[in-house]
Scaffold this active site. Sequence first.
Site, short mmCIF file in Angstrom:
data_model
loop_
_atom_site.label_atom_id
_atom_site.label_comp_id
_atom_site.label_asym_id
_atom_site.label_seq_id
_atom_site.Cartn_x
_atom_site.Cartn_y
_atom_site.Cartn_z
N GLY A 59 46.31 -50.17 114.93
CA GLY A 59 47.67 -49.64 114.92
C GLY A 59 48.46 -50.16 116.10
O GLY A 59 49.66 -50.46 115.99
N TYR A 113 48.35 -45.99 111.85
CA TYR A 113 47.47 -44.84 111.78
C TYR A 113 46.95 -44.53 113.18
O TYR A 113 46.30 -45.36 113.81
CB TYR A 113 46.25 -45.12 110.88
CG TYR A 113 46.55 -45.41 109.43
CD1 TYR A 113 47.65 -44.86 108.77
CD2 TYR A 113 45.69 -46.22 108.68
CE1 TYR A 113 47.89 -45.11 107.44
CE2 TYR A 113 45.92 -46.48 107.34
CZ TYR A 113 47.03 -45.93 106.72
OH TYR A 113 47.26 -46.18 105.39
N ASP A 137 44.86 -49.24 112.14
CA ASP A 137 44.41 -47.93 112.62
C ASP A 137 43.89 -48.05 114.04
O ASP A 137 43.20 -49.01 114.39
CB ASP A 137 43.31 -47.38 111.70
CG ASP A 137 42.08 -48.27 111.64
OD1 ASP A 137 41.05 -47.90 112.22
OD2 ASP A 137 42.15 -49.35 111.01
N SER A 138 44.25 -47.09 114.89
CA SER A 138 43.78 -47.00 116.25
C SER A 138 44.14 -48.28 117.04
O SER A 138 45.32 -48.58 117.21
CB SER A 138 42.27 -46.74 116.26
OG SER A 138 41.82 -46.33 117.51
N ALA A 139 43.15 -49.06 117.46
CA ALA A 139 43.47 -50.34 118.12
C ALA A 139 44.25 -51.25 117.18
O ALA A 139 45.15 -51.99 117.61
CB ALA A 139 42.19 -51.03 118.57
#
Length: 391
Positions: A192, A216, A188-190
């Site tokens: 991801g 994500y 997720d985020s970083a």
Amino acid sequence: MKRLMKWISWGTLSILLTLVLAVEYWASTDEGTLPAKTAVILHAVNNNIVSLDFEPPELFDNHPFQTSSGNAGGGPMLINEHEQLETNDGYHVPLEIFRYNDAEDAPILVYFHGGAFLEGYGSLHTHQDLMRELAQRTGAVVVGVGYRVAPDHTFPTAAEDAYEGLKWAVNHAEALGGSEEDVIVAGDSAGGNLAAVTSMMARDRNGPEIAGQVLYYPLTTFEDAAFASRMEYDSGYYLLSRQVMEKARDAYTPQPEMWKNPYTSPLEADSFENLPPALILTAEYDPLRDEGELYAEKLHEAGVPVNTIRYEGVMHGFVSFFEVMESGQQGLQDTSQFVQRMTAEEPEHDEVFAIQSKSQPSGMERVREQAEAYAIAAFLIGRSAWNTFQE
């Protein structure tokens, strides 16, 4: 007695009115009116009433969202193990593993947590509940990689740690009860970003073979791209600010030439061919929305099967709030279905690229979401009042 009942009635009405006005006020933003549940959670986090990994109120203890990791009736038990990966430079990267004790040839989900590549913004600990839930939902062996972060460790440390974590999971597949032929990277985020980067590394370095990637709301470029979502939702109110993004870039990629490297900015890659099939989830109120969806389009143009879903009415990080948000539950369900497809059949590439839109719950689900939003609001107002009283 009549007077007492009158005062109780007026008091109850006053409390209800206060709740309604509070939620309506929290939901009013420059970008429009937010759904009640989203507004309540954002208010709580942004005002430091609760942390990002807060425990939901007791009313959710028997909520249909809740699942069990026990072995009632003698069934399989979900276990949590801790291992360490020794990197090429002698560092020991922590690994957090969730798997069923009877796992055999199970899919392996290598997970990279979010946190802006910065110390103090995210860790294996803050993502424990999410990784545990993924293991429960998918039946996969989930291996969380505690990669090193800035400012002590700049690029390419996090990317190399992530890739080494992938190789560790494959090399230990049999001992974990997993299948090295069904390995999926996720984050997720970083995280991801790292899942996308690890997929590219595996392609460029001839393995390990990856069956799929789950991203994500990923960061896909460190360049100063003029994405509408970056400009509209970068205040920080939606859990990710331009200030944090710039801080992450300065700390993790201090040299501007790093920003175009595909192992920091997969969107800047020369080729998107021969990458694993992808599931990409984005959020309406998220500065990273547009770049995640553009990355999905690049994959599609290169012939990579990709399923792109935009969740309406939610913010960056919504999957992590699965215990209290229906959209988070749906995101986990989409992930579970993707894992099943990747391990059971050959994915197909659609001719036309499309972004699937998932609206906010409707009907009775919407009624329940509204009721829960006000219940959480009451909990938060009560906690805030209690904290003020104690001071």
